[in-house]
Enzyme design. Structure first.
Site, short mmCIF file in Angstrom:
data_model
loop_
_atom_site.label_atom_id
_atom_site.label_comp_id
_atom_site.label_asym_id
_atom_site.label_seq_id
_atom_site.Cartn_x
_atom_site.Cartn_y
_atom_site.Cartn_z
N HIS A 1 -26.24 36.44 -40.51
CA HIS A 1 -26.22 35.10 -41.28
C HIS A 1 -26.41 33.98 -40.14
O HIS A 1 -25.95 34.19 -39.04
CB HIS A 1 -25.03 34.87 -42.06
CG HIS A 1 -24.78 35.79 -43.06
ND1 HIS A 1 -24.21 37.10 -42.83
CD2 HIS A 1 -24.75 35.93 -44.33
CE1 HIS A 1 -23.95 37.80 -44.09
NE2 HIS A 1 -24.17 37.15 -45.01
N ASP B 1 -23.12 33.20 -38.52
CA ASP B 1 -22.54 34.06 -37.71
C ASP B 1 -22.56 33.77 -36.26
O ASP B 1 -21.76 34.20 -35.43
CB ASP B 1 -23.17 35.44 -38.10
CG ASP B 1 -22.86 35.94 -39.38
OD1 ASP B 1 -22.00 35.53 -40.07
OD2 ASP B 1 -23.72 36.57 -40.12
#
Length: 436
Positions: free
Chosen positions: A100, A103
């Site tokens: 993501h 992240d």
């Protein structure tokens, strides 16, 4: 700096007699199965979020994970994580990864700062990818964690939130092009409703369809169109997620004419939460020619939430791999370990050990499923069970060469119906023989 000193070079296949915990016992990447190497069949990927940012906390306890990549500020930590992550991928001999946007880089104090941070970190990732040959299976955007997404993103009641989510996905698609992503995933973490008392369900689903169509249009505009994937999940955090399961997601895709652009990314633990088996979800997707990729983990039927254990159940992985083989493989998708170590497995080396378990378990599933395919085990059972449709009135039904009048006439003249037992217990016993 070496983040995983327990493995000097690379985790190797050593067979079932090895006592080395940092060795594969079943996953032999170059072993030929049904004409392809294990590595080609399995297309393993490591998830950045559970591996690099999950801290071992849960609703009842503080973080437990011991990690050695923290720096003096968020960006130094982000850079260190990239170094550690690619070391892990190389040592596991894994070819793909997934992430993501949030992240890999801190969001900072503005959208502009977030994008600048993403640019810096993806520059570093690209450098690592070019050096190692490791590839991006898929990326996605986190449109669910920040408070702005309390009511969803593409299904939000607030148009400004909708626009903010679109900006993130636009950037995500540009990153996908930059890193050569083979797929792009939409996981609607809060795309659902809390209560129908204040929800216009039709309007919200129309809006998310508009969102997806704009994403497809932008991908085409920038000359990079990966395989788009929807990831179903039935509940948690919303009372009802719009992409409840594979069948619901396919109904949405067909309703809005997205069949040519979207397939499904299916997760084992999400199947459990939906009250299905994983192989059921894979079979549904396959029947629609929409099996795109999978997230490999397992849930616990005794627990009512998404616990994302590393897969260790050979029965489940065998049936999953059988569906993938029936599908003709899973490329350009893959098998992404959307799995996290248990809170009590907090040491750095547990990240390697846990992925070894998952990779070995899927290797065992592949070998068992290949034998099932070679011997036609399920094919023979199903052909025998539906044999009445190969001749006579059954053949007429399948060919469309009959109608209710003819069927009624046939039934009146053939009222002595003889059923045959499925012998299901015996079938399950025979299936067990493939697992050992």
């Amino acid at each position: 700096m070496t983040y995983f000193p327990q493995v000097k070079d690379q985790v190797k296949y050593e067979g079932t007699t090895t006592k080395n915990p940092f060795a594969f016992r079943h996953y032999n990447p170059e072993e030929i199965i049904l004409g392809k190497t294990m590595k080609e069949h399995l297309r393993f990927a490591v998830a950045y979020w559970h591996t690099m940012t999950q801290d071992g906390s849960d609703p009842f306890g503080s973080p437990t994970n011991e990690r050695t990549w923290f720096g003096k500020d968020e960006m130094e930590t982000a850079r260190n994580r990239v170094e550690a992550f690619f070391e892990l991928l190389e040592k596991l001999n894994v070819e793909y990864f997934c992430f993501h946007d949030v992240d890999i880089a801190p969001q900072g104090n503005s959208l502009e700062e977030f994008f600048q941070n993403l640019d810096e970190i993806t520059d570093l990732m690209l450098e690592k990818m070019q050096k190692t040959g490791i590839k991006l299976l898929w990326n996605t955007c986190n449109l669910f964690s920040h408070p702005r997404y309390a009511n969803g993103a593409a299904t939000s009641n607030n148009a400004e939130v909708y626009a903010y989510g679109a900006a993130q996905v636009k950037k995500g698609l540009e990153i996908s092009k930059k890193l050569g992503g083979e797929n792009y995933v939409f996981w609607g973490g809060r795309e659902g409703y809390e209560s129908l008392l204040n929800t216009d369900m039709a309007f919200e689903q129309d809006n998310i369809a508009r969102f997806f169509k704009m994403a497809v249009a932008y991908a085409e505009k920038i000359g990079h169109k990966p395989q788009f994937l929807l990831e179903p999940k039935p509940k948690e955090p919303m009372t009802h997620q719009y992409d409840f399961d594979a069948a619901t997601a396919m109904a949405f895709i067909q309703k809005y004419g997205l069949e040519g652009d979207f397939k499904l990314n299916l997760e084992a633990n999400h199947a459990t939460l939906a009250g299905h088996t994983f192989e059921h979800e894979l079979n549904v997707a396959r029947d629609y020619n929409a099996l795109g990729s999978i997230d490999a983990n397992q849930g616990n039927p005794l627990l009512g939430w998404d616990i994302d254990e590393f897969p260790s159940n050979i029965y489940d992985t065998t049936l999953a791999m059988n569906e993938i083989l029936e599908n003709g493989g899973i490329a350009p998708g893959g098998i992404n370990f959307d799995s996290k170590v248990r809170r009590t497995s907090f040491e750095m080396d547990d990240l390697i050990l846990a992925h070894i378990v998952g990779m070995d378990t899927f290797a065992r599933g592949l070998k068992a499923a290949a034998k099932i395919q070679e011997e036609g085990f399920f094919k023979e059972i199903k052909e025998k069970r539906y044999a009445s449709f190969n001749e006579g009135i059954g053949k007429d039904i399948v060919s469309g060469n009959t109608d209710f009048e003819k069927l009624s006439e046939y039934a009146l003249n053939h009222q002595e119906i003889k059923l045959e037992s499925n012998h299901l217990e015996y079938v399950k016993s025979l299936l067990n023989d493939y697992l050992v």
